[in-house]
Write an enzyme that holds these catalytic residues in place. Sequence first.
Site, PDB file in Angstrom:
ATOM      1  CE  LYS A  94       5.004   3.440   5.670  1.00  0.00           C
ATOM      2  NZ  LYS A  94       5.045   2.197   4.846  1.00  0.00           N
ATOM      3  CD  GLU A 116      -1.461   7.229  12.068  1.00  0.00           C
ATOM      4  OE1 GLU A 116      -1.377   8.267  12.761  1.00  0.00           O
ATOM      5  OE2 GLU A 116      -1.160   7.175  10.856  1.00  0.00           O
ATOM      6  CB  SER A 382       8.254   1.180  -1.781  1.00  0.00           C
ATOM      7  OG  SER A 382       7.486  -0.011  -1.741  1.00  0.00           O
TER       8      SER A 382
END
Length: 403
Positions: A94, A116, A382
């Site tokens: 991310k 959010e 990931s």
Amino acid sequence: MPENYFKKFPDKEGFYKEYGGAFLPPALETEMRKITDAYYAISKSHNFISELRSIRKHYQGRPTPVYYCNRLSEKYGGRIYLKREDLNHSGAHKLNHCMGEALLAKYLGKKKLIAETGAGQHGVALATAAAYFGLECEIHMGEVDIAKEHPNVVRMDILGAKVVPVSKGLKTLKEAVDSAFEAYVKDPVNSIYCIGSVVGPHPFPMMVRDFQHVVGIEAREQFQEMTGELPDSVVACVGGGSNAMGMFSGFMNDEEVDLFGVEPGGRSMKTGDHAATMVQGKPGIIHGFKCYLLQDEEGNPSPVYSVASGLDYPGVGPEHSMLRDMKRVNYDMVNDKEAIDAFFELSRFEGIIPALESAHAVAYAFKLAQKDPRKSVLVNLSGRGDKDIDFVVENYGKDYGLG
Ligand SMILES: *Cc1c(COP(=O)(O)O)cnc(C)c1O
């Protein structure tokens, strides 16, 4: 694949064939258009590119390695490789797009990042990026999630972000999105909304893909250097689809490489027990864009569930939706049980504790390896699993010889 794939998709209006676009109130439409124009201009500039390169190398610790799983390859057959995004700073892929979005915010003269978060992973990555650039950061989070994801709330606090509790409705992700959007619309001049995956209105699916592209570029080169060839299969888990899009984009024009997107099969195929958008969804509109969507008869998003909270989204990126129709990517499912098995297998055979999201991709790689042991499989790992250990031990520990 069309030769000029990346020039062709998305088109000028942000469409990937029929998917994507920007279905927004007029005020926001103007803002999104400004961001799109600025992105096209800035992202191609020498200064932006070299600053982002330097951040990747000196702050994030890129390139992350590709690793050959010796013991698991022996057990399952085939040759299993991992792209180690779990070793990216802050423990997941991310940060790749959060640093890009925050750098763009800096070039646009914005003062505040707004987003959010559901489980808190996107919030923590964005708070990290905000600290790096000295920008304010406001993260909207449902009160139910705040109670559930306490460690990530503490992380955001420590990193200097403001966590805004949302007490409307079910007090989870959907309400947090509404609340963050409201805050953004009040001051679009000084703030920018930073989306956490390849979803939302144009230009976000494109920008987030471009910022994740580094994963696929690195992995392709590293794999070739290690083996002298390209992988037969490439696998990634799909929530919104950012880590998968980053990885797949590196292999898009390699027709001989099979691409697999893995969605969460959850605990059953009943509505509300999974988030297998590509299997049970139909085209629809959510959060300002068109995609495959799990929905009821009126087109409202269905409730979703997965043991991996980063995968439980009723929609999916528009580019994935198109790639499904084109049959360039195969989409399939892995359920909770298979993901938990893979979580322990990777931990005990290779000494790598994966995020539960990533464990879905790992489980699928085992299946591919068993099916054809002559083939090589490259998995996008990931993220790391530190965030999941307490939950796993509490709920599944007994089945794996713990406590
Ligand atoms: C958030 C998250 C995902 C799911 O997001 P995508 O946009 O589908 O990549 C997957 N893995 C990890 C570790 C995550 O934190």
